[in-house]
Design an enzyme around this catalytic site. Structure first.
Site: not given
Ligand code: GLN
Length: 536
Positions: A383, A509, A511
Site C-alpha cells: 500500500c 494489502h 497480508e
C-alpha cells in the site's frame, strides 16, 4: 436449531492470547465437522478501530466486505480459515450509536433509555446476527479487555441474560487468565485467577473452563487448586504454557481434550475426527533449524510490533513454506532520516515497507526504497510501500525531484500519488477509505503474474490515494511495469521494476489474505527472491 455459544472472557491481565485461544478452539471444532463462526466484542467507545492510532490498538484488520476490525479477527481467519464479515466485530461505540439514533427517531416512544435493557438488548441482537448470517452451529464470542473493566460490564450483563434466556445447555464460558511467576521462590501464583473468577461470579457468570496461561510449566497440584478454589471440574482447568510458535496452540489444546469436553457439555456430537496433520507438519517445520534470511521492516510503528501483525505472520507463512527462518530487523523510518540504523538496512537481504498514514518518517521509507532499487535488494511495498516506491522512481529516474503524494505535500508540482476521485469530497475520517475486496487483472509475463500463476485476483484494500494516471506512460517508458490494474484499467494495483530481481509494490494489502497453509503468492515471491539474494 438454537446455535451454541462459547464465550471467552479474560482475567488478571489482557494480551495473554485470548484471541489465539478462541481461534485455536474454533479450528478444533471446525475439524470435528461443526460449522463455526467467531465474533469479537470490543468494549471501547470508538465505532471501529479504523481511526485509532496503531500505537493504541495495533493493526487494523480489513475483511472482504471492507470492515475495519480488531487484529484478533486476523487470528480467527488465519486459524479457522473462513472469511468473516462485519458482524464478527462490534464495539460499545456501535451499540450506543445505534441505540441513540433509534432514540432520536422516536422509536422508543418516549421511554427512558437505559443500559439494561436497551444497551444489553442491542448487544444480544448483534451477537445473534452471527449465527443468522452464517448459519453457524457454534459461535465463539470473545469479549475484549478483562473482567472488572467498567466499559465491559454491559457485555457481561448481556451474556448473563443470554444464559437464562437461551438456556445453560447452549452456552459455555471460558475464562482465560494469567498465572504470575514469582522469581524468588520459583512459584506460579493462582490468587489473581481466584479473584478474577470471584469477580465473574459477582456478575452472575460461572465459568465452565479456566485456561490458565503462564510462561512456565504448571504442576498438577496447581490445576487441582484452581479447580477447588474456582469451583470447576479438574479437567476443565487447562494449563497453557507460552509456545515457541502460535501455530502450536491448536495442537496443545487438542492434547488437553478441551474440544471434546466443550462439545460434551454443549450436548453436541462430532461428525468427524479431527485431522491436524498439516498443523503438525507446520509446527515441525517451524521448529527445525533452518537457514536465516534478514528482512528489514521499515515502518513508523515499529515499537509496537502488533501494528504489523499480519505482515509478520504472512512473512512467517512464506518463510516456513520455503524452508527459511526470517529474522525481522524492525527499523524506524524516522531513524533512517537522521542517518541512524543505516547499517541495519544495509545488512538486510530483503526490505519490506508496509502500509501507513501521515507525513512522519516518509522520507526514511523513500530512502529504503531507493536503497533497494539501486542495490537490487528484494523489496515488497504494501500500500503506502507501493506509493513510495513510485515516488522514489519519479524523483530519481524521471528527475522530478519534488515528486510526492498529495498526502504529504498538497502543493507538489508532481503529484505522482494523488487522492482518488471519489475521495475528494469526503470529510468524515471513519470508514470512508476504499475498503475491502476489489479485483485486479495481472499483466502476462510480469513478476506479479508469475507469483500468482493466474490472470486475475481479488485483494483487500484500505487507502485514499492512488497512482496518478497522468504519469503512467512516462513511468513505463523508463522501466516501471504496472503489472496489476483494476479491470477498467483506471487504478494501478501493482507496480514493479522491470530491471530488478524483485521490486514489487501493491496498492492492496496482501497480508490480510495469507494463511498458514496458503502463504500469499507475493510474499512467496518476495521470500524466494530474498533467499536467492542471501544465497540460502
Ligand atoms: N496513506 C496511504 C493512502 O491512504 C496509504 C494507506 C495504507 O498504507 N494503508 O492511500
Amino acid at each position: 436449531m438454537t446455535p451454541k455459544y462459547i464465550f471467552f472472557t479474560g482475567g488478571v491481565v489482557s494480551s495473554v492470547g485470548k484471541g489465539v485461544t478462541a481461534a485455536a478452539l474454533g479450528l478444533l471444532l471446525k475439524e470435528r465437522g461443526f460449522k463455526v463462526s467467531v465474533q469479537k466484542l470490543d468494549p471501547y467507545i470508538n465505532v471501529d478501530p479504523g481511526t485509532m492510532s496503531p500505537y493504541q490498538h495495533g493493526e487494523v484488520f480489513v475483511l472482504n466486505d471492507g470492515a475495519e476490525t480488531d487484529l484478533d479477527l486476523g487470528h480467527y481467519e488465519r486459524f479457522i480459515d473462513t472469511p468473516l464479515t462485519q458482524v464478527s466485530n462490534f464495539t460499545s461505540g456501535q451499540v450506543y450509536a445505534e441505540v441513540i439514533s433509534k432514540e432520536r427517531r422516536g422509536d422508543y416512544l418516549g421511554g427512558t433509555i437505559q443500559v439494561i435493557p436497551h444497551i444489553t438488548n442491542e448487544i444480544k441482537r448483534r451477537i445473534g446476527l452471527v449465527a443468522k448470517t452464517t448459519g453457524a452451529e457454534i459461535v465463539l464470542v470473545e469479549v475484549g479487555g478483562t473482567v472488572g473493566d467498567i466499559e465491559s460490564q454491559p457485555f457481561m450483563e448481556a451474556m448473563r441474560q443470554m444464559n437464562r434466556e437461551i438456556g445453560r445447555e447452549n452456552l459455555f464460558f471460558v475464562h482465560v487468565t494469567w498465572l504470575p511467576h514469582i522469581g524468588a521462590t520459583g512459584e506460579l501464583k493462582t490468587k489473581p485467577t481466584q479473584h478474577s473468577v470471584a469477580e465473574l461470579r459477582g456478575i452472575g457468570i460461572s465459568p465452565n473452563m479456566i485456561i490458565a496461561r503462564s510462561d512456565h510449566p504448571m504442576e498438577q497440584e496447581l490445576v487441582d487448586k484452581i479447580a477447588l478454589f474456582c469451583d470447576v471440574e479438574k479437567r476443565a482447568v487447562v494449563p497453557m504454557t507460552t509456545t515457541k510458535t502460535l501455530y502450536e496452540v491448536p495442537l496443545l489444546l487438542e492434547k488437553t481434550g478441551v474440544a471434546d469436553f466443550v462439545i460434551e457439555k454443549l450436548g453436541l456430537k462430532a461428525s468427524k475426527t479431527p485431522k491436524l496433520g498439516e498443523w503438525k507438519k507446520l509446527v515441525e517445520k517451524v521448529k527445525k533449524d533452518k537457514p536465516t534470511i534478514k528482512i528489514a521492516l521499515v515502518g513508523k510503528y515499529v515499537e509496537l510490533q502488533d501494528a504489523y501483525m499480519s505482515v509478520r505472520e504472512s512473512l512467517r507463512h512464506a518463510s516456513i513454506s520455503l524452508g527459511v527462518e526470517s529474522e525481522i530487523e524492525w527499523i524506524h523510518s524516522a531513524d533512517l532520516e537522521k542517518g541512524k540504523r543505516l547499517d541495519a538496512l544495509k545488512s538486510a537481504d530483503g526490505i519490506i515497507v508496509p502500509g501507513g498514514f501521515g507525513t512522519r518518517g516518509i522520507e526514511g521509507k523513500i530512502l529504503a526504497a531507493n536503497y533497494a532499487r539501486e542495490n537490487k535488494i528484494p523489496y515488497l511495498g504494501l500500500c503506502l510501500g507501493m506509493q513510495l516506491m513510485c515516488i522514489e522512481f519519479a524523483r530519481n529516474i524521471l528527475d522530478y525531484e519534488n515528486a510526492n503524494s498529495t498526502e504529504f505535500d498538497l502543493n507538489t508540482k508532481d503529484p505522482v500519488i494523488d487522492l482518488m476521485l471519489d475521495q475528494r469530497d469526503i470529510t468524515d475520517m471513519g470508514g470512508t477509505m476504499r475498503l475491502g475486496l476489489y479485483p485486479c487483472v495481472l499483466k502476462k509475463g510480469s513478476k506479479a503474474a508469475e507469483a500468482y500463476g493466474v490472470k486475475q485476483v481479488e485483494e483487500r484494500h484500505r487507502h485514499r490515494f492512488e497512482f496518478n494516471n497522468a504519469y503512467r506512460d512516462e513511468f513505463e517508458k523508463k522501466g516501471m511495469v504496472f503489472s496489476g490494474v483494476s479491470p477498467d484499467n483506471k487504478l494501478v494495483e501493482i507496480s514493479e521494476i522491470a530491471d530488478h530481481p524483485f521490486m514489487v509494490g501493491s496498492q492492496f494489502h496482501p497480508e490480510f489474505l495469507s494463511r498458514p497453509m496458503r502463504p500469499h503468492p507475493l510474499f512467496l515471491g518476495f521470500v524466494k527472491a530474498t533467499k536467492k539474494k542471501a544465497g540460502r
